[in-house]
Enzyme design. Structure first.
Site, PDB file in Angstrom:
ATOM      1  N   HIS A  36      -8.172 -58.185 -21.596  1.00 45.96           N
ATOM      2  CA  HIS A  36      -8.679 -59.504 -21.207  1.00 45.96           C
ATOM      3  C   HIS A  36      -8.872 -60.376 -22.449  1.00 45.96           C
ATOM      4  O   HIS A  36      -8.527 -61.566 -22.456  1.00 45.96           O
ATOM      5  CB  HIS A  36     -10.024 -59.364 -20.485  1.00 45.96           C
ATOM      6  CG  HIS A  36      -9.931 -58.833 -19.101  1.00 45.96           C
ATOM      7  ND1 HIS A  36      -9.094 -59.366 -18.151  1.00 45.96           N
ATOM      8  CD2 HIS A  36     -10.583 -57.811 -18.491  1.00 45.96           C
ATOM      9  CE1 HIS A  36      -9.241 -58.703 -17.018  1.00 45.96           C
ATOM     10  NE2 HIS A  36     -10.134 -57.759 -17.195  1.00 45.96           N
TER      11      HIS A  36
ATOM     12  N   HIS B 229      -5.725 -61.822 -23.917  1.00 46.39           N
ATOM     13  CA  HIS B 229      -5.221 -62.923 -23.090  1.00 46.39           C
ATOM     14  C   HIS B 229      -5.929 -64.224 -23.479  1.00 46.39           C
ATOM     15  O   HIS B 229      -5.301 -65.278 -23.640  1.00 46.39           O
ATOM     16  CB  HIS B 229      -5.465 -62.603 -21.620  1.00 46.39           C
ATOM     17  CG  HIS B 229      -4.631 -63.396 -20.674  1.00 46.39           C
ATOM     18  ND1 HIS B 229      -4.746 -63.294 -19.298  1.00 46.39           N
ATOM     19  CD2 HIS B 229      -3.657 -64.319 -20.885  1.00 46.39           C
ATOM     20  CE1 HIS B 229      -3.881 -64.105 -18.722  1.00 46.39           C
ATOM     21  NE2 HIS B 229      -3.220 -64.751 -19.661  1.00 46.39           N
TER      22      HIS B 229
ATOM     23  N   HIS C 299      -8.736 -51.633 -21.736  1.00 44.57           N
ATOM     24  CA  HIS C 299      -8.683 -52.559 -20.592  1.00 44.57           C
ATOM     25  C   HIS C 299      -9.412 -53.866 -20.914  1.00 44.57           C
ATOM     26  O   HIS C 299      -8.846 -54.955 -20.728  1.00 44.57           O
ATOM     27  CB  HIS C 299      -9.309 -51.887 -19.364  1.00 44.57           C
ATOM     28  CG  HIS C 299      -9.316 -52.734 -18.133  1.00 44.57           C
ATOM     29  ND1 HIS C 299      -8.388 -52.618 -17.128  1.00 44.57           N
ATOM     30  CD2 HIS C 299     -10.133 -53.751 -17.748  1.00 44.57           C
ATOM     31  CE1 HIS C 299      -8.628 -53.499 -16.183  1.00 44.57           C
ATOM     32  NE2 HIS C 299      -9.693 -54.208 -16.535  1.00 44.57           N
ATOM     33  N   GLU C 300     -10.652 -53.750 -21.374  1.00 47.00           N
ATOM     34  CA  GLU C 300     -11.420 -54.957 -21.663  1.00 47.00           C
ATOM     35  C   GLU C 300     -10.796 -55.754 -22.803  1.00 47.00           C
ATOM     36  O   GLU C 300     -10.815 -56.991 -22.802  1.00 47.00           O
ATOM     37  CB  GLU C 300     -12.871 -54.598 -21.988  1.00 47.00           C
ATOM     38  CG  GLU C 300     -13.633 -53.954 -20.845  1.00 47.00           C
ATOM     39  CD  GLU C 300     -13.671 -54.811 -19.588  1.00 47.00           C
ATOM     40  OE1 GLU C 300     -13.610 -56.052 -19.693  1.00 47.00           O
ATOM     41  OE2 GLU C 300     -13.764 -54.240 -18.489  1.00 47.00           O
TER      42      GLU C 300
END
Length: 797
Positions: free
Chosen positions: A580, A583, A576-577
């Site tokens: 980020h 992105h 998940h991290e």
């Protein structure tokens, strides 16, 4: 309005299978990754990598080794003595007081840019205003974002203290800019001149619109007395919001129960809370939540439920006062409600009406499954209480946990999966996944003296097979008592293009200021000494600099040279991290205002939530997950079992989030400014209307514990919105079609080219429409929001 944009975080994931699990011993050739920066007589010169090589085995093995083998890491990271290069290679940050120098130099640069913007009068000068304002924002953000990170992560208290002082100095100046009508007027004049806008790129036009709306929301266009009231309100809202979160308390701090009433609870936890035959149970605590799931006595669960769902009157009063202050601020700024004000800025929804359409459509699509789950809970209750016809509010957690327990595999699930998820293997898998999808890889780089804040921090360079060095990633992934346990992604510095004129200007300042004489070139001075890249056409870009923070167990704590082993939940968290981070890496825009995760707020969690689907995909896990001792591949059935267990009451969990999102909208509506505003009545009314399960009983006031109301402020729906979008992107782009779609380069390129690379520089609805191939989304609006809601958020089997 010039501002620092917060990174999404919580308070915000491949080639030859035969070498995936090779256990590398430290070898001399791995030291080739340890490249030192050039030194010049004038001072520090940034290192500029130029590798465009595709994935190779040596990088791959080294990546695993620096995380899995402490001895290898100590050898790899040992640097010869020398002068500190500064934290993150920022040449100002070689010692704590350097933060004040960094702030002072940055403020001088900022004032020079402000003077330039205010003096603009010709068409040529007006054409540069957007770039100048973006640069002004970047100058301030460099200090604020760096200081924000250091204040919560750096182990040196003196460094934290100096970072806080630097943050305060720059933040104060930023607030002064936000009341400076001249900047707003100059931007408005530039935007109104067709000779100016005709040469602006689409990205420049987008940045101009973002900045214009920021100014409007800060009331800079209002008369002075209204601006003064706006500033006072903003300050009071900040103070009350912080007090609400920090001082929230239950009506009853502790429950005292006979120990016999807690049968079913973990006896070790119950014994730790027992004194004199009674259990002293803190109302808001992990043991209280555990008791609600496990205690057999419904009477005991009822007492615990009432206590844990009833906030103090002071907490509720503070919450309602915060809502009223926000309502006044919105009215002062010319908005119907705080929700209307908040949703105008970097939001796909754009209005409370559109959010309402999304939430109602999502509730409708979710309701049948939620009701089915409630019926299953009632059936489970009837096994023990045959005459029961309804569920009580304190039954839901207990019977949900009872059913989930029946799904668990024999033994401890975490122990069964963890041996297949050593941290190095997972990082290796992430790099391979990114290579498959986007043509980028993670390469270990030896940190230089003073570059990192702790010996455990690993530096990784992100290398593209077409563009070379595109980002720097610092991984602080191991537990320390002196750092936050919350997983987080920090963008310490954003992507931005640096013009020749800017470099010349900064270089001239360097020659005049003795404290800036540490730099050896205009490029280095313009980047504060940090890493940059040189693109085709000799364009200079500051590289995104990212920090990932987690709290995994130290490998050394497990003895010898054993790796850190992750639970499946920790694996999902890291994916998940890293979503980020990717992105921020891929959205390398020319303007930092719209770079990376500085996109629409209700789009920012899409890439990270999408990565959770990759973490659960059999074809993805098969590419890297191996037992750290036996080299056996991961039996996917264990992951499938874990996912089924987590999803067992997903619709009910979703319904709870829908109700909270609706509460957030209602409390930030125009109702907050009306007489008789009662947050308890509003919350209970929403529960009764949209809930499938039993609502909270009269006398409870749970909304006083809803701390996210302070931070999200009418945008809490974003979590659900991105969950729905992530599932849709996964189903349409990566899961549909031929087997192995999750690893196809064309699918990764589709997501990158349509959505990820744009950051906030393109209409997000257009991005979504393109990546999903759905023209109904192209224009956004209420109908598009309702359409997204109708897709639902429950994962498909």
């Amino acid at each position: 309005m010039i501002k620092a944009v917060a990174r999404p975080r919580q308070w915000q994931r491949w080639v030859c299978s035969s070498c995936l699990s090779q256990r590398a011993a430290p070898t001399p050739q791995h030291r080739r990754f340890a490249t030192s920066p050039k030194s010049t007589a004038a001072g520090f010169e940034s290192f500029v990598p130029a590798s465009h090589a595709p994935l190779n085995r040596e990088d791959d093995v080294a990546l695993r080794s620096v995380f899995d083998h402490p001895k290898f890491w100590r050898d790899f990271s040992s640097a010869p003595g020398g002068v500190s290069v500064g934290l993150f290679r920022n040449a100002f940050l070689k010692e704590p007081r350097g933060f004040l120098t960094f702030a002072r130099v940055s403020l001088n640069r900022a004032r020079a840019v402000v003077a330039k913007v205010l003096a603009a009068s010709s068409v040529v000068e007006y054409r540069a205003i957007v770039r100048d304002l973006d640069r002004l924002s970047d100058i301030l953000c460099r200090v604020l974002d760096m200081a924000d990170f250091v204040r919560v992560t750096h182990p040196d208290r003196n460094m934290q203290r100096m970072a806080s002082k630097a943050w305060e100095l720059v933040y104060q100046y930023m607030n002064e800019l936000n009341t400076m009508s001249g900047l707003h007027d100059q931007l408005a004049a530039a935007m109104a001149n067709p000779d100016v806008t005709a040469v602006w790129s689409e990205e420049e036009k987008t940045v101009a619109e973002v900045l214009k709306l920021d100014f409007t929301k800060s009331a800079v266009n209002l008369p002075q007395k209204y601006r003064d009231r706006f500033v006072a309100l903003s300050s009071e809202i900040s103070a009350v919001g912080s007090a609400f979160v920090q001082e929230m308390a239950p009506d009853q701090d502790t429950l005292i129960l006979p120990s016999s009433e807690l049968r079913g609870m973990d006896p070790l936890q119950a014994r730790a809370l027992t004194r004199g035959g009674s259990v002293y149970l803190p109302t808001l605590s992990g043991p209280a939540a555990l008791a609600l799931r496990t205690v057999h006595s419904p009477d005991a669960r009822k007492l615990i439920y009432y206590a844990s769902r009833t906030a103090s009157r002071r907490s509720v009063e503070m919450l309602e006062y915060l809502m009223k202050l926000r309502a006044e601020l919105a009215t002062l700024s010319g908005f119907e409600s705080y929700g209307h004000l908040s949703l105008r800025d970097r939001m796909m929804a754009r209005s409370p009406e559109a959010v309402d359409q999304f939430l109602r459509a999502l509730a409708e699509s979710n309701r049948p499954k939620a009701r089915q789950e409630m019926a299953e809970l009632l059936i489970e209750k009837q096994k023990a209480h045959p005459l029961a016809t309804t569920l009580d509010p304190w039954d839901k957690d207990y019977y949900s946990d009872l059913i989930r327990r029946q799904l668990r595999l024999t033994g401890r699930q975490g122990d069964l999966l963890s041996p297949y998820f050593s941290l190095g293997v997972v990082m290796q898998g992430l790099s391979r996944l990114f290579t498959e999808l986007y043509g980028i890889r993670l390469v270990p780089r030896q940190p230089l003296v003073g570059e990192t804040w702790h010996p455990d921090v690993r530096r990784l360079d992100v290398i593209s097979d077409t563009d070379g060095h595109v980002a720097v990633l610092y991984c602080d992934l191991f537990y320390r008592a002196d750092k936050s346990p919350n997983p987080a992604h920090f963008t310490v510095r954003c992507s931005r293009e640096i013009s020749e004129a800017e470099m010349a200007e900064v270089w001239e300042q360097t020659q005049q200021d003795p404290e800036m004489a540490i730099f050896g070139s205009p490029e280095s001075a313009s980047n504060d000494g940090m890493t940059f890249s040189r693109q085709q056409g000799n364009t200079i870009k500051q590289l995104p600099t990212i920090a990932l923070v987690c709290d995994f167990q130290q490998p050394s704590a497990q003895g010898g040279d054993q790796p850190a082993l992750l639970s499946y939940f920790q694996l999902e968290t890291l994916f998940h991290e890293m979503g980020h981070a990717i992105h921020s890496v891929l959205a390398r825009t020319s303007f930092q205002t719209v770079s990376g995760t500085r996109c629409a707020t209700d789009l920012a969690e899409l890439p990270s939530t999408l990565m959770e689907y990759f973490a659960a995909d059999a074809s993805v896990l098969a590419r890297f997950a191996r037992h750290h001792e036996t080299n056996e591949p991961l039996p996917y059935r264990m992951v499938a079992q874990k996912v089924r267990q987590a999803k067992r009451f997903e619709a009910s969990d979703t319904e709870g989030q829908i109700i909270l999102a609706m509460l957030d909208q209602a409390l930030h509506s125009e109702r907050a400014g009306r007489p008789g505003f009662d947050s308890t009545d509003i919350f209970h009314g929403i529960q009764k209307t949209f809930g499938s399960g039993p609502p909270d009983p009269r006398g409870t006031r749970w909304q006083g514990f809803f701390g996210h109301l302070s931070g999200y402020g009418s945008t809490y729906y974003s979590y659900l919105f991105d969950r729905v979008l992530a599932q849709r992107v996964w189903d349409v782009v990566f899961r549909s079609g031929a087997q192995g779609g999750a690893l196809k380069r064309e699918n990764g390129e589709r997501l990158k080219e349509s959505l990820l690379k744009w950051g906030g520089a393109r209409d997000p609805w257009r991005c979504l429409s393109e990546v999903l191939g759905d023209e109904r989304l192209a224009e956004g609006g209420e109908e598009a929001m309702a359409l997204v809601g109708s897709w639902g958020s429950t994962r498909q089997e």
